[in-house]
Scaffold this active site. Structure first.
Site, PDB file in Angstrom:
ATOM      1  N   PHE A  15      98.870  40.996  77.808  1.00 19.71           N
ATOM      2  CA  PHE A  15      97.788  40.795  76.835  1.00 19.71           C
ATOM      3  C   PHE A  15      98.276  40.707  75.396  1.00 19.71           C
ATOM      4  CE2 PHE A  15      96.215  43.451  80.360  1.00 19.71           C
ATOM      5  CZ  PHE A  15      95.503  42.463  81.013  1.00 19.71           C
ATOM      6  N   ASN A  17     102.126  41.424  72.769  1.00 18.57           N
ATOM      7  CA  ASN A  17     103.569  41.576  72.650  1.00 18.57           C
ATOM      8  C   ASN A  17     103.964  43.001  72.299  1.00 18.57           C
ATOM      9  OD1 ASN A  17     104.210  38.699  72.971  1.00 18.57           O
ATOM     10  ND2 ASN A  17     103.065  38.504  71.066  1.00 18.57           N
ATOM     11  N   ASP A 127     103.130  51.150  91.291  1.00 17.16           N
ATOM     12  CA  ASP A 127     103.819  49.894  90.991  1.00 17.16           C
ATOM     13  C   ASP A 127     105.266  50.181  90.583  1.00 17.16           C
ATOM     14  OD1 ASP A 127     104.022  47.163  90.846  1.00 17.16           O
ATOM     15  OD2 ASP A 127     103.018  46.970  88.903  1.00 17.16           O
TER      16      ASP A 127
HETATM   17  P1  ATP Z   1     103.916  42.888  82.471  1.00 15.27           P
HETATM   18  O1  ATP Z   1     102.681  42.869  83.259  1.00 15.27           O
HETATM   19  O2  ATP Z   1     104.600  41.557  82.385  1.00 15.27           O
HETATM   20  O3  ATP Z   1     104.858  43.981  82.891  1.00 15.27           O
HETATM   21  P2  ATP Z   1     102.838  44.447  80.354  1.00 15.27           P
HETATM   22  O4  ATP Z   1     101.583  44.011  79.713  1.00 15.27           O
HETATM   23  O5  ATP Z   1     102.797  45.546  81.329  1.00 15.27           O
HETATM   24  O6  ATP Z   1     103.512  43.183  80.974  1.00 15.27           O
HETATM   25  P3  ATP Z   1     105.026  45.822  79.221  1.00 15.27           P
HETATM   26  O7  ATP Z   1     105.715  45.760  80.543  1.00 15.27           O
HETATM   27  O8  ATP Z   1     104.574  47.144  78.747  1.00 15.27           O
HETATM   28  O9  ATP Z   1     103.827  44.795  79.207  1.00 15.27           O
HETATM   29  O10 ATP Z   1     105.977  45.207  78.086  1.00 15.27           O
HETATM   30  C1  ATP Z   1     106.555  43.930  78.209  1.00 15.27           C
HETATM   31  C2  ATP Z   1     108.077  44.019  78.024  1.00 15.27           C
HETATM   32  O11 ATP Z   1     108.427  44.537  76.740  1.00 15.27           O
HETATM   33  C3  ATP Z   1     108.742  44.975  79.004  1.00 15.27           C
HETATM   34  O12 ATP Z   1     109.000  44.362  80.232  1.00 15.27           O
HETATM   35  C4  ATP Z   1     110.014  45.395  78.249  1.00 15.27           C
HETATM   36  O13 ATP Z   1     111.032  44.418  78.413  1.00 15.27           O
HETATM   37  C5  ATP Z   1     109.550  45.387  76.806  1.00 15.27           C
HETATM   38  N1  ATP Z   1     109.149  46.752  76.431  1.00 15.27           N
HETATM   39  C6  ATP Z   1     107.931  47.313  76.609  1.00 15.27           C
HETATM   40  N2  ATP Z   1     107.877  48.569  76.172  1.00 15.27           N
HETATM   41  C7  ATP Z   1     109.095  48.853  75.693  1.00 15.27           C
HETATM   42  C8  ATP Z   1     109.684  50.026  75.095  1.00 15.27           C
HETATM   43  N3  ATP Z   1     108.990  51.146  74.938  1.00 15.27           N
HETATM   44  N4  ATP Z   1     110.977  49.962  74.711  1.00 15.27           N
HETATM   45  C9  ATP Z   1     111.679  48.823  74.904  1.00 15.27           C
HETATM   46  N5  ATP Z   1     111.204  47.695  75.452  1.00 15.27           N
HETATM   47  C10 ATP Z   1     109.923  47.692  75.844  1.00 15.27           C
END
Ligand code: ATP
Ligand code: MG
Length: 273
Positions: A15, A17, A127
Site C-alpha cells: 500500500f 513504501n 505467514d
Molecule cells: P509485501 O506484501 O510485499 O510484503 P508489505 O506491505 O508487507 O509488502 P513490508 O514487507 O513491510 O510491506 O515492506 C516492504 C519491504 O521494505 C520489505 O520487504 C523490506 O525489504 C523493506 N522493509 C520493510 N520494513 C523494513 C525495516 N524495518 N527495515 C528494513 N527494511 C524494511
C-alpha cells in the site's frame, strides 16, 4: 512528519513504501512505513490493517520487529518501525545459497522463541517465510509482517486462505482448515530451506507442490546432521496436533549445541506444560 528526516527508500509494500528515516531531536534511526488510505480503501482491508498494526504495536520481543508508534494524516498511515539494516532473510539466503548449521540454528532458535512468545499471547503469525523475516545490523532476526496474523481466543480453526504455497501446511490443502500449528510447520520448512537452499516441497508448478506437501515426504540432497533432520521431522509432521511446540524448539539440543551463544528470552522462563 515534521519530527523526521526522510532518507533512502528501503522497499516497496502493498500500500506504499518504506523509507529510512531519522527522528530529529534524538537522531534515532528508524524505518518509516507509509501507506496510502486510498489504496487501503480500494482493497477493503482497513479492518485487517488496523489489526495488524495493533498486534505488532503490542508485541515486545528482541526478535519481533518493534513498532514504536503510528499516526495518520488525511491521506496516509505511518508506522515508525525498528530499522533492520541487513534487509530480508530471503535475500541473504539467495545470496549465500544455503546456510551453515550454526547460522541456521541461531535463526531457528530466535524465530521459535519469538513465536513461542506470540503463541502464548494467542497470536499466530500465519505467514512465516524468509520474505517476512528481516535481519538487523548485528545479524539477529526480526519477525515482521503481521498482515495475516490472527489474535483469537475462541476459535481453534478458521477457514481462510493463509500463507503461500511452499510454506502451506497439508491440512490447509486437504480440509481448508488453518490449525494453530501452522507456524510450527512453517518453521520446519524454513529450517529446511536455510540448510538446503530451497523449500522442501518445491515442484514444477503449483499442482506438484501441493501433491508433495500432502505426501509430506522430505528428502535431503546434501548432507545434514541427524539432529537437524530429527528436529525438522518434529515440525514437518502431517498430524497437526503432533507438531513440536515453539518453546521446545527454542531449547532443542540441536539449537543449543550449534548456537551456544543464543539464549532464548521467552522459552527459558516459560517451559511447556
Ligand atoms: P509485501 O506484501 O510485499 O510484503 P508489505 O506491505 O508487507 O509488502 P513490508 O514487507 O513491510 O510491506 O515492506 C516492504 C519491504 O521494505 C520489505 O520487504 C523490506 O525489504 C523493506 N522493509 C520493510 N520494513 C523494513 C525495516 N524495518 N527495515 C528494513 N527494511 C524494511
Ligand atoms: Mg512484506
Amino acid at each position: 512528519m515534521d519530527n523526521f528526516d526522510i532518507g533512502r527508500p528501503l522497499g516497496k509494500g502493498k500500500f506504499g513504501n518504506v523509507y529510512l528515516a531519522r527522528e530529529k531531536s534524538q537522531k534515532f534511526v528508524v524505518a518509516l512505513k507509509v501507506m496510502f488510505k486510498v489504496q487501503i480503501g480500494k482493497y477493503n482491508v482497513s479492518h485487517q490493517l488496523k489489526r495488524e498494526i495493533e498486534i505488532q504495536y503490542h508485541l515486545c520481543h528482541p526478535n519481533i520487529l518493534r513498532c514504536f508508534c503510528y499516526f495518520h494524516d488525511e491521506s496516509r498511515i505511518y508506522m515508525v518501525l525498528e530499522f533492520a539494516e541487513k534487509g530480508e532473510l530471503f535475500s541473504h539466503l539467495r545470496k549465500h545459497g544455503r546456510l551453515s548449521e550454526e547460522e541456521t540454528a541461531k535463526y531457528i532458535g530466535q524465530v521459535s522463541d519469538a513465536l513461542a512468545y506470540c503463541h502464548d499471547k494467542n497470536v499466530w503469525h500465519r505467514d512465516i517465510k524468509p520474505e517476512n523475516i528481516l535481519v538487523d545490523g548485528l545479524g539477529n532476526l526480526k519477525l515482521a509482517d503481521f498482515g495475516w496474523s490472527v489474535h483469537d481466543k475462541t476459535k481453534e480453526n478458521r477457514n481462510t486462505v493463509c500463507g503461500t504455497l511452499d510454506y502451506l501446511p497439508p491440512e490447509m490443502i486437504t480440509s481448508n482448515t488453518c490449525s494453530t500449528t501452522v507456524d510450527n510447520w512453517a518453521v520446519g520448512v524454513l529450517m529446511y530451506e536455510c540448510l538446503v537452499g530451497k523449500a522442501p516441497f518445491e515442484g514444477n508448478g503449483q499442482k506438484e507442490t501441493l501433491d508433495r506437501i500432502k505426501r509430506c515426504r522430505v528428502v535431503y540432497p546434501n548432507p545434514i546432521s541427524e539432529e537437524a533432520k530429527a528436529l525438522i521431522s518434529k515440525l514437518i509432521t502431517l498430524d497437526y496436533l503432533n507438531r513440536a511446540p515453539m518453546v521446545e524448539v527454542a531449547i532443542d539440543p540441536w539449537v543449543r549445541t550449534r548456537a551456544p551463544s543464543f539464549k532464548p528470552v521467552f522459552a527459558k522462563t516459560h517451559p511447556h506444560h
